[in-house]
Design a protein around this motif. Structure first.
Motif, PDB file in Angstrom:
ATOM      1  N   GLY A 487       0.796  -1.215   0.000  1.00 57.62           N
ATOM      2  CA  GLY A 487       0.000   0.000   0.000  1.00 57.62           C
ATOM      3  C   GLY A 487       0.833   1.272   0.000  1.00 57.62           C
ATOM      4  N   SER A 488       0.392   2.245   0.781  1.00 56.87           N
ATOM      5  CA  SER A 488       1.068   3.555   0.816  1.00 56.87           C
ATOM      6  C   SER A 488       2.481   3.448   1.378  1.00 56.87           C
ATOM      7  CB  SER A 488       0.239   4.539   1.644  1.00 56.87           C
ATOM      8  OG  SER A 488       0.063   4.046   2.968  1.00 56.87           O
ATOM      9  N   ALA A 489       2.715   2.544   2.304  1.00 55.25           N
ATOM     10  CA  ALA A 489       4.060   2.369   2.857  1.00 55.25           C
ATOM     11  C   ALA A 489       5.008   1.848   1.781  1.00 55.25           C
ATOM     12  CB  ALA A 489       4.021   1.410   4.040  1.00 55.25           C
ATOM     13  N   PHE A 490       4.534   0.933   0.949  1.00 57.09           N
ATOM     14  CA  PHE A 490       5.365   0.453  -0.157  1.00 57.09           C
ATOM     15  C   PHE A 490       5.650   1.589  -1.129  1.00 57.09           C
ATOM     16  CE2 PHE A 490       5.739  -1.023  -4.523  1.00 57.09           C
ATOM     17  CZ  PHE A 490       6.757  -1.957  -4.427  1.00 57.09           C
ATOM     18  N   ARG A 491       4.643   2.397  -1.439  1.00 56.51           N
ATOM     19  CA  ARG A 491       4.828   3.501  -2.379  1.00 56.51           C
ATOM     20  C   ARG A 491       5.945   4.436  -1.900  1.00 56.51           C
ATOM     21  NH1 ARG A 491       1.367   5.893  -5.949  1.00 56.51           N
ATOM     22  NH2 ARG A 491      -0.345   4.642  -5.111  1.00 56.51           N
ATOM     23  N   ALA A 492       5.898   4.802  -0.628  1.00 57.28           N
ATOM     24  CA  ALA A 492       6.903   5.718  -0.101  1.00 57.28           C
ATOM     25  C   ALA A 492       8.295   5.101  -0.152  1.00 57.28           C
ATOM     26  CB  ALA A 492       6.537   6.099   1.335  1.00 57.28           C
ATOM     27  N   ALA A 493       8.418   3.840   0.233  1.00 56.48           N
ATOM     28  CA  ALA A 493       9.725   3.190   0.224  1.00 56.48           C
ATOM     29  C   ALA A 493      10.241   2.999  -1.196  1.00 56.48           C
ATOM     30  CB  ALA A 493       9.635   1.851   0.942  1.00 56.48           C
ATOM     31  N   TYR A 494       9.353   2.669  -2.124  1.00 54.29           N
ATOM     32  CA  TYR A 494       9.774   2.459  -3.503  1.00 54.29           C
ATOM     33  C   TYR A 494      10.260   3.755  -4.129  1.00 54.29           C
ATOM     34  CZ  TYR A 494       9.782   0.993  -8.366  1.00 54.29           C
ATOM     35  OH  TYR A 494      10.177   0.720  -9.654  1.00 54.29           O
ATOM     36  N   GLU A 495       9.525   4.820  -3.892  1.00 54.52           N
ATOM     37  CA  GLU A 495       9.942   6.112  -4.454  1.00 54.52           C
ATOM     38  C   GLU A 495      11.263   6.564  -3.863  1.00 54.52           C
ATOM     39  OE1 GLU A 495       6.522   8.522  -3.718  1.00 54.52           O
ATOM     40  OE2 GLU A 495       5.440   7.817  -5.503  1.00 54.52           O
ATOM     41  N   ALA A 496      11.487   6.256  -2.581  1.00 55.88           N
ATOM     42  CA  ALA A 496      12.778   6.575  -1.971  1.00 55.88           C
ATOM     43  C   ALA A 496      13.895   5.747  -2.606  1.00 55.88           C
ATOM     44  CB  ALA A 496      12.726   6.331  -0.463  1.00 55.88           C
ATOM     45  N   ALA A 497      13.623   4.465  -2.886  1.00 58.55           N
ATOM     46  CA  ALA A 497      14.621   3.616  -3.524  1.00 58.55           C
ATOM     47  C   ALA A 497      14.918   4.092  -4.938  1.00 58.55           C
ATOM     48  CB  ALA A 497      14.121   2.168  -3.553  1.00 58.55           C
ATOM     49  N   GLU A 498      13.893   4.542  -5.646  1.00 58.95           N
ATOM     50  CA  GLU A 498      14.110   5.097  -6.985  1.00 58.95           C
ATOM     51  C   GLU A 498      15.029   6.305  -6.938  1.00 58.95           C
ATOM     52  OE1 GLU A 498      10.692   4.483 -10.265  1.00 58.95           O
ATOM     53  OE2 GLU A 498      10.106   5.770  -8.601  1.00 58.95           O
TER      54      GLU A 498
END
Length: 914
Positions: A487-498
């Protein structure tokens, strides 16, 4: 006809014998086929055919083809009539219609002549069970067939008997006679589905003699009260039954057996049970059908306080076909090694010892018939740094190759091949190699031809596809947080990894267009049938158990969505309600359904306590969370009882109504069990404990997707049940719709939620080939005077579809539309309405008659937008090879279908097909 002087091939088959009409056996000689064909050409074309090179070549080619067709049967003997049928078929297929007509007329004239000259039939002889040569008792044979036909409409004992007598040879053994009776009835199934019951009853007679002789030493015994206690004792002595079964009140259980229920079997179901489920010693089956169901029931009742009564209750449900437990439960219940669970989900850690420990666990779990889903996402990708050796990783593919070969090596005792599915998240750096695993080209060392594969797709990826945005691939050793988040937690972590990758902070990464990767996913799905498309976020956001972990994958058949971790292997225990048995033309029988579901849930909960766990992580997980998966089968049969076409709003509404009722009663039953036995250990903090039911969790998904709209309508009063649920549930999960292919065969109903593949076809599985006819269709065609040999031939020609047959009314074409005649959107819509009531998922196959990239894209985006958690096989009618026969042709391969890029419905490596 005059003899021909054509030269003929001498294509012989060593050892093959021909059964003459008087029962004599003579060696097979293909020259005689050529002579008969030559005479047919001479009869029509006259002397011009004599010496004709064209006719010689035609006759030779057809003779070779007929001989090859006989060889494919792999039989030691063949009746002369069967050879003549093949010759007639060869002439028709070759387009020689005048010659074929002359050949048919010649056969009829010869038959009439024999009838006119008929003398008393010569006495035939056989060898009885003791090997003594005795006269064949034709009257007794007819009596056996008449008893098998008793009570069945539109079947002819005389037709079966005549077929049998035409295939018997002088000196036939008793065992061969039994087989001939069964095959005689089986050969007529395409003319009327009632013959499937005739064949099953004749098979039941043979099974009874085999089992009675093994247990009691006398094949003629019929009293189950005598047999059953001796059966239990025999099984215990042989080490095949749990000694604890001897403590039951065996006379009471024997008195509860219902031998008349043997007559409910169709041939495919009973033959499958005999070949793969019944207990045997040195190949001799000593378990009767009703003893089998009671044995399974006893195994499930072992821990019950009043176990005799519960065993009878469970037996009643199983033997009536109202509910059926899953294959591992049927295999192993009541045995010394009761591994009864169907599905296991594991997470493979990023460590060499742990990887091979995980592969070893696969072998142990598969040994007793478990199907496995592996989450491979934590394993670092190709090119990632290995600190211990200061080298670079070869990625996940070499390990997947080992897992693939392990699954094949562990063949579950010869009952079915080991089966495993590997899951990988879409952001993993190896995802593009993962997509290629099932290709038939490329380096075979980087291919897994036997392993199933599935994409574990986060919502963010689908959003990037919709927006034509970028997508960054990376290795999990550098971004381990992505594996656990949703969910939203994955979105935030993924965008940070990008952002880290863009700044050079990740050693291994690659950037691509999300749409390009999506298109490649769909391309491989069409080309190889894999990887399947499953959706990470709906599986987690709607999971009742999100408070104690993450769902990292589904299972072998994409219906199980349970948490896994390094110290917990998820386990699910399955069984299916026969929906067709709970529907009348007036609608659902809700009272019967409530009773069935209550007992079924008790049986499934009992599996958890009596189960043999082959690894400790599975035992720890199952006892802590106690998940079960109650599903359904016979959905299309139910629709046809209600006269509802699958392609209709009414079918979508019935999918909603029936699943709501099953869900309501299953959750109620779990509450009842919690009152009696206590709530499951990890209940506190679950969605259940907060009063959030599966239908309520759909709102959580809508919220996570920014206000997406899903159907949330309901028919039943859920308010009171919510309050009960908050006080305690016995099971963390209650519902999952499995494929049910084999257990639906046992019950004689349509598979799971599937539309009919064809209305008339030959099904091939590990027990052989079986003619399948849609009995409801035949009944409706009979009412309208349309069931005849022409209709049978038309169905064969059109691959079991009614659509192209002009004389069939439109309402029947709609009601009996086959899978490839139904727009796949209807399957997705019906599944979406079911999904709101299910706390796990459903094995949803999608069919597409004329696939294209655009259609696949639209279909799978619709599945995601509709809130589905998973999809299963794509069955695309892209390239088929169909062999058809005439009604009377001896080569009864009606529709042998090979479908490109799909599971074939009868794949022995696929748990869904078993």
């Amino acid at each position: 006809m005059q003899a021909t002087e054509l030269s003929h091939p001498t294509h012989q088959q060593a050892g093959l014998q021909v059964i003459k009409r008087d029962g004599r056996l003579v060696p097979f000689d293909a020259t005689k086929i050529a002579v008969a064909l030559g005479k047919a050409f001479l009869a029509v074309e006259g002397e011009g055919a004599r010496g004709s090179e064209r006719v010689h070549d035609l006759v030779e080619a057809m003779t070779v083809a007929i001989s090859a067709a006989i060889a494919r049967r792999q039989v030691a003997r063949i009746a002369i009539e069967d050879i003549q049928d093949l010759a007639e078929l060869a002439l028709m297929r070759g387009g020689h219609h005048k010659i074929a007509r002359a050949y048919v007329l010649w056969r009829e004239a010869r038959a009439a002549g024999r009838a006119a000259e008929a003398a008393p039939a010569p006495q035939r002889w056989m060898h009885d069970a003791a090997g003594a040569r005795v006269p064949l008792d034709v009257a007794a044979l007819r009596a056996r067939v008449e008893a098998a036909c008793d009570g069945l409409a539109d079947v002819s004992a005389e037709a079966v008997t005549d077929r049998v007598l035409n295939t018997l040879y002088d000196g036939v053994t008793a065992a061969e006679l039994d087989e001939a009776l069964i095959l005689g009835a089986r050969s007529l199934i395409e003319t009327d589905p009632g013959y499937s019951f005739v064949a099953a009853r004749l098979l039941a007679d043979r099974i009874r003699g085999e089992a009675m002789a093994a247990v009691l030493g006398r094949a003629e015994e019929t009293d189950l009260a005598v047999y059953f206690p001796a059966f239990v004792a025999h099984g215990i002595r042989a080490g095949l039954l749990d000694p604890a079964l001897a403590a039951f009140d065996l006379p009471r259980l024997a008195a509860a057996l219902r031998p008349e229920r043997d007559r409910r079997f169709q041939y495919l179901g009973l033959q499958t049970l005999h070949d793969r489920y019944f207990l045997h010693e040195d190949g001799v089956r000593f378990e009767l059908p009703q003893a089998f169901f009671m044995r399974v029931a006893m195994g499930l009742a072992l821990r019950e306080k009043f176990r005799d009564g519960r065993a009878i209750e469970f037996y009643e449900l199983l033997s009536s076909f109202d509910f059926m437990a899953s294959t591992p439960t049927l295999f192993n219940s009541g045995t010394p090694r009761p591994q009864l669970s169907s599905c296991f989900l594991t997470t493979i850690p990023d460590d060499l010892d742990a990887i091979f420990s995980g592969i070893r666990d696969n072998a142990l779990l598969a040994k007793y018939s478990g199907g496995i889903g592996n989450d491979w996402t934590p394993v670092r990708g190709l090119g990632a740094h290995i600190r211990g050796t200061n080298g670079e990783s070869q990625g996940i593919v070499p390990f997947l190759k080992v897992a693939n070969d392990t699954a094949i090596a562990v063949n579950q005792g010869g009952k079915r091949k080991g089966a495993v599915c590997a899951y990988l998240e879409t952001w993993h750096i190896d995802v593009e190699e993962f997509l290629d695993l099932r290709k038939n080209t490329g380096d075979d060392r980087r291919r897994t031809h036997d392993m199933n594969t599935a994409n574990w797709v986060p919502d963010l990826f689908m959003e990037r596809v919709e927006a034509d945005g970028p997508w960054t691939l990376s290795s999990p050793d550098e971004v381990p947080e992505l594996h656990e988040l949703t969910g939203s937690a994955f979105r935030a972590a993924y965008e940070a990894a990008e952002a880290r990758a863009a700044a050079g902070g990740l050693r291994v990464h690659r950037r691509t267009r999300a749409v390009d990767l999506w298109r490649r996913m769909l391309s491989m799905l069409f080309e190889t049938g894999h990887p399947w498309i499953t959706f990470k976020d709906p599986c987690n956001i709607r999971s009742p158990q999100g408070h104690v972990g993450t769902v990292h994958s589904s299972n072998l058949c994409t219906e199980i969505t349970l948490n896994t971790s390094t110290d917990e292997v998820a386990v699910c225990n399955l069984g299916s309600v026969n929906l067709a048995a709970h529907v009348t033309p007036d609608g659902l029988d809700r009272a019967k359904l409530a009773r069935t579901v209550a007992t079924a849930m008790r049986m499934l909960d009992n599996v958890i306590d009596v189960n043999l766990y082959t690894i400790p992580q599975a035992e720890r997980s199952n006892l802590r969370h106690r998940p079960v998966g109650l599903g359904l089968m016979g959905f299309q049969d139910a629709l046809q009882t209600l006269c509802i076409p699958y392609s209709s709003e009414a079918a979508v509404a019935f999918a909603d109504e029936s699943m709501e009722a099953i869900s309501f009663h299953a959750i109620t039953a779990s509450c009842d069990l919690a009152d009696e036995r206590g709530a499951y250990a990890s209940f506190a903090g679950s969605l259940w404990s907060r009063g959030v039911l599966p239908c309520d969790s759909l709102e959580l998904l809508a919220e996570a997707r920014g206000g997406a709209v899903f159907d949330t309508s309901a028919r039943l009063d859920w308010t009171g049940l919510r309050e009960r649920v908050k006080r305690g549930m016995r099971n963390s999960n209650c519902l999952a719709i499995a494929p049910t292919a084999t257990i639906s065969n046992i019950c004689g109903v349509s598979q799971s939620i599937e539309p009919a593949f064809q209305n008339l076809y030959v099904k091939s599985n590990m027990s052989g080939e079986f003619t399948q006819v849609n009995a409801a269709l035949v009944a409706d065609l009979k009412v309208r005077g349309l069931w005849d040999e022409v209709m049978i031939s038309d169905l064969k020609y059109h691959d079991g579809a009614l659509g192209p047959i002009a004389r069939v009314p439109e309402d029947l074409k709609a009601l009996y539309a086959t899978a490839f005649e139904i727009a796949p959107d209807w399957l997705v819509r019906a599944a979406a309405r079911r999904q709101k009531w299910i706390d796990q998922a459903q094995s949803l196959n999608l069919y597409m008659a004329e696939p294209s990239g655009r259609k696949l894209d639209a279909l799978y985006r619709l599945a995601w937008k509709s809130g589905l958690k998973t999809t299963y096989y794509l069955r695309a009618k892209a390239a088929t090879r169909v062999e058809k026969s005439t009604l009377s042709g001896a080569d009864n391969t009606l529709n042998a279908v090979m479908v490109s890029g799909v599971c074939s419905l009868d794949d022995p490596t696929c748990e869904a097909c078993q």
